[in-house]
Motif scaffolding. Structure first.
Motif, mmCIF file in Angstrom:
data_model
loop_
_atom_site.group_PDB
_atom_site.id
_atom_site.type_symbol
_atom_site.label_atom_id
_atom_site.label_comp_id
_atom_site.label_asym_id
_atom_site.label_seq_id
_atom_site.Cartn_x
_atom_site.Cartn_y
_atom_site.Cartn_z
ATOM 1 N N LEU A 330 0.824 -1.213 0.000
ATOM 2 C CA LEU A 330 0.000 0.000 0.000
ATOM 3 C C LEU A 330 0.859 1.264 0.000
ATOM 4 O O LEU A 330 0.567 2.224 -0.730
ATOM 5 C CB LEU A 330 -0.936 -0.012 1.214
ATOM 6 N N LEU A 331 1.925 1.266 0.805
ATOM 7 C CA LEU A 331 2.808 2.438 0.843
ATOM 8 C C LEU A 331 3.566 2.609 -0.472
ATOM 9 O O LEU A 331 3.739 3.731 -0.965
ATOM 10 C CB LEU A 331 3.785 2.305 2.013
ATOM 11 N N ASP A 332 4.031 1.499 -1.029
ATOM 12 C CA ASP A 332 4.757 1.564 -2.290
ATOM 13 C C ASP A 332 3.861 2.126 -3.396
ATOM 14 O O ASP A 332 4.293 2.973 -4.192
ATOM 15 C CB ASP A 332 5.257 0.171 -2.663
ATOM 16 N N ASN A 333 2.618 1.682 -3.455
ATOM 17 C CA ASN A 333 1.683 2.201 -4.451
ATOM 18 C C ASN A 333 1.430 3.691 -4.249
ATOM 19 O O ASN A 333 1.365 4.467 -5.211
ATOM 20 C CB ASN A 333 0.357 1.441 -4.388
ATOM 21 N N ALA A 334 1.251 4.078 -2.974
ATOM 22 C CA ALA A 334 0.969 5.482 -2.683
ATOM 23 C C ALA A 334 2.120 6.379 -3.121
ATOM 24 O O ALA A 334 1.913 7.439 -3.738
ATOM 25 C CB ALA A 334 0.690 5.652 -1.196
ATOM 26 N N ILE A 335 3.354 5.994 -2.811
ATOM 27 C CA ILE A 335 4.525 6.803 -3.187
ATOM 28 C C ILE A 335 4.760 6.766 -4.691
ATOM 29 O O ILE A 335 5.137 7.755 -5.318
ATOM 30 C CB ILE A 335 5.760 6.311 -2.410
ATOM 31 N N LYS A 336 4.524 5.601 -5.278
ATOM 32 C CA LYS A 336 4.761 5.434 -6.711
ATOM 33 C C LYS A 336 3.912 6.389 -7.541
ATOM 34 O O LYS A 336 4.363 6.953 -8.530
ATOM 35 C CB LYS A 336 4.485 3.988 -7.102
ATOM 36 N N TYR A 337 2.662 6.593 -7.134
ATOM 37 C CA TYR A 337 1.741 7.404 -7.932
ATOM 38 C C TYR A 337 1.515 8.804 -7.367
ATOM 39 O O TYR A 337 0.635 9.522 -7.831
ATOM 40 C CB TYR A 337 0.393 6.675 -8.059
ATOM 41 N N THR A 338 2.301 9.186 -6.358
ATOM 42 C CA THR A 338 2.236 10.554 -5.840
ATOM 43 C C THR A 338 3.339 11.381 -6.486
ATOM 44 O O THR A 338 4.506 10.975 -6.490
ATOM 45 C CB THR A 338 2.397 10.560 -4.307
ATOM 46 N N VAL A 359 -4.186 4.382 4.263
ATOM 47 C CA VAL A 359 -3.044 4.983 3.572
ATOM 48 C C VAL A 359 -3.612 5.965 2.552
ATOM 49 O O VAL A 359 -4.315 5.570 1.619
ATOM 50 C CB VAL A 359 -2.181 3.916 2.868
ATOM 51 N N ARG A 360 -3.315 7.238 2.749
ATOM 52 C CA ARG A 360 -3.859 8.284 1.882
ATOM 53 C C ARG A 360 -2.716 9.000 1.153
ATOM 54 O O ARG A 360 -1.688 9.315 1.754
ATOM 55 C CB ARG A 360 -4.664 9.287 2.709
ATOM 56 N N ASP A 361 -2.908 9.236 -0.143
ATOM 57 C CA ASP A 361 -1.892 9.954 -0.922
ATOM 58 C C ASP A 361 -2.520 11.159 -1.602
ATOM 59 O O ASP A 361 -3.749 11.319 -1.621
ATOM 60 C CB ASP A 361 -1.237 9.024 -1.957
ATOM 61 N N THR A 362 -1.678 12.002 -2.147
ATOM 62 C CA THR A 362 -2.131 13.199 -2.870
ATOM 63 C C THR A 362 -1.837 13.055 -4.359
ATOM 64 O O THR A 362 -1.505 14.028 -5.031
ATOM 65 C CB THR A 362 -1.455 14.454 -2.305
ATOM 66 N N GLY A 363 -1.980 11.817 -4.861
ATOM 67 C CA GLY A 363 -1.720 11.551 -6.261
ATOM 68 C C GLY A 363 -2.862 11.990 -7.169
ATOM 69 O O GLY A 363 -3.789 12.693 -6.736
ATOM 70 N N PRO A 364 -2.827 11.555 -8.422
ATOM 71 C CA PRO A 364 -3.840 11.999 -9.401
ATOM 72 C C PRO A 364 -5.217 11.395 -9.183
ATOM 73 O O PRO A 364 -6.189 11.839 -9.789
ATOM 74 C CB PRO A 364 -3.251 11.529 -10.738
ATOM 75 N N PRO A 415 -10.609 11.715 -8.876
ATOM 76 C CA PRO A 415 -9.573 12.248 -9.765
ATOM 77 C C PRO A 415 -9.153 13.656 -9.359
ATOM 78 O O PRO A 415 -9.980 14.536 -9.135
ATOM 79 C CB PRO A 415 -10.256 12.236 -11.137
ATOM 80 N N GLY A 416 -7.839 13.836 -9.232
ATOM 81 C CA GLY A 416 -7.287 15.124 -8.863
ATOM 82 C C GLY A 416 -7.208 15.378 -7.374
ATOM 83 O O GLY A 416 -6.636 16.389 -6.948
ATOM 84 N N LYS A 417 -7.755 14.475 -6.545
ATOM 85 C CA LYS A 417 -7.770 14.697 -5.103
ATOM 86 C C LYS A 417 -7.150 13.557 -4.313
ATOM 87 O O LYS A 417 -7.333 13.473 -3.096
ATOM 88 C CB LYS A 417 -9.202 14.935 -4.631
#
Length: 431
Positions: A330-338, A359-364, A415-417
């Protein structure tokens, strides 16, 4: 999976049989009810004709309430009857025992008004069911105005039909009991037949899974040799730039292929039931902190801030190795797409008898039409992206780990958030 399919097939078979039995039973019940009323109505008409035939027309006798023996012998004592004078409605003849509800005055009035014979079913206060028949009697010899037959009398016949209806009700209860037993047998038989029918499919899938597991296992050794040889070769080539870049590509690709083979082997073993959890008392908070620490170099490299909101302890029963793997995915995915400069937040808390990690990210973000599919194997939203971003197996493995722990995994994204992945696990762990 096969158990669910087998259960569904058995339930569908039982449902189809139940619907068929319900249609046939309803049709049989309605047909028998109609037959009972048809037979009783025919008997009532015949009884009315017998009374008129035995007693004749009102002009042929004096008004009396004595009961002719020949009528009693012809109709029996279970039939109530009354023969009335049409105008004065004085009883010309009647059955020896009148009930409080007999004769039915409203029914007599309706028949006199329009001249049509009528039937009526009446439920008495004692719970008995009676069927009524009322008809006019007209003499063909006596003429009234305009040459029409002169009305002479009106007859009403009633018969108790409680017993036939009770017999029919007992038959209905018997049919329901037989139908319930048939459904149980159909479900059991359907499950057995579905199991027999699915055996070839299960055998084929088992061979496929064994092949995938064996192939993944066999690929691990040559890939390890390639990677090790490439790393040694990279040390030997020294500063030769082009050769070093080629060797680095070999090392990088061999590492990616090794990771892919490991993921394939994990899923293949999980599908075949060979992969078991090593359940023990563990601390989800400690596993989350360790996962954040391991992923921190990658986050720093991309300039991504990782925030943690984790309590000192989140004890539960589970497989610490697999739960740690879940958090890393989950962390790897979050960092990968942020994107660089973004943020990733990890939060853990206890909610009743469950532990929850988000796990929350600020990706696309992920479009709604893709959110359910991202947990499928080899699924990537953008097929044109670099293969270095992954083969699309991480979230499939994450979902298997959560399901193996009897937990739930949910994805919320706009999307975008950014995207938020929530994992909920029972404190008591897998059974």
């Amino acid at each position: 999976m096969f158990r669910r399919i087998r259960l569904r097939l058995a339930l569908w078979y039982a449902l189809f049989l139940g619907a068929t039995l319900a249609v046939l039973g309803t049709a049989l019940y309605l047909a028998m009810v109609q037959e009972i009323y048809r037979t009783v109505d025919h008997q009532l008409r015949s009884a009315a004709e017998t009374v008129v035939e035995l007693l004749g027309t009102p002009a042929e006798y004096e008004i009396t309430e004595q009961h002719p023996e020949e009528v009693e012998e012809a109709l029996g004592t279970d039939t109530l009857w009354v023969y009335l004078e049409a105008r004065g409605r004085s009883p010309l003849r009647r059955s020896p025992a009148w009930a409080l509800f007999f004769p039915h005055r409203d029914l007599l009035a309706q028949v006199v008004e329009d001249g049509r014979p009528r039937y009526l079913t009446l439920l008495t206060p004692e719970g008995r069911v009676f069927r009524f028949y009322t008809a006019l009697f007209q003499s063909g010899t006596s003429q009234g105005e305009a040459g029409k037959p002169q009305l002479e009398g009106i007859i009403q016949i009633a018969r108790d039909i409680t017993e036939p209806l009770l017999t029919l009700r007992r038959l209905l209860l018997t049919l329901l009991a037989i139908g319930a037993g048939a459904l149980i047998l159909a479900a059991l038989g359907g499950s057995f037949m579905a199991g027999r029918a699915m055996q070839p499919i299960m055998a084929a899938l088992k061979r496929q899974r064994e092949f995938a597991a064996d192939a993944s296992h066999e690929l691990r050794t040559p890939l390890s040799i390639i990677r090790t040889s490439a790393e040694l070769l990279k040390d030997e080539v020294g500063s030769e730039k082009e050769a070093r870049e080629l060797v680095e590509n070999i090392v990088s690709e061999s590492r990616r292929m090794t990771a892919l083979v490991e993921d394939l082997l994990t899923l293949a073993r999980a599908d075949s039931g060979e992969l078991e959890l090593d359940v023990s008392s563990t601390d989800l908070a400690q596993l989350a902190r360790e996962a954040v620490e391991r992923i921190s170099p990658l986050a720093r490299e991309k300039g991504i801030a990782v925030e943690t909101h984790i309590p000192p302890s989140l004890p539960l029963k589970g497989d610490p190795r697999r739960l740690g793997q879940l958090l890393l995915i989950l962390l790897d995915n979050a960092i990968k797409y942020t994107p660089p400069g973004g943020q990733v937040a990890v939060r853990g808390e206890r909610k009743g008898h469950r532990m929850e990690v988000t796990v929350r990210d600020t990706g696309p973000g992920i479009p709604p039409e893709h959110q359910e599919k991202v947990f499928e194997r080899f699924y990537r939203i953008d097929r044109a992206r670099s293969r270095r971003e992954g083969a699309g197996l991480g979230l499939a493995i994450a979902r298997w780990i959560v399901q193996a722990h009897r937990g739930q995994i949910k994805l919320d994204s706009e999307p975008g958030k950014g995207t938020t992945v929530t994992v909920s696990l029972p404190v008591e762990g897998p059974s």
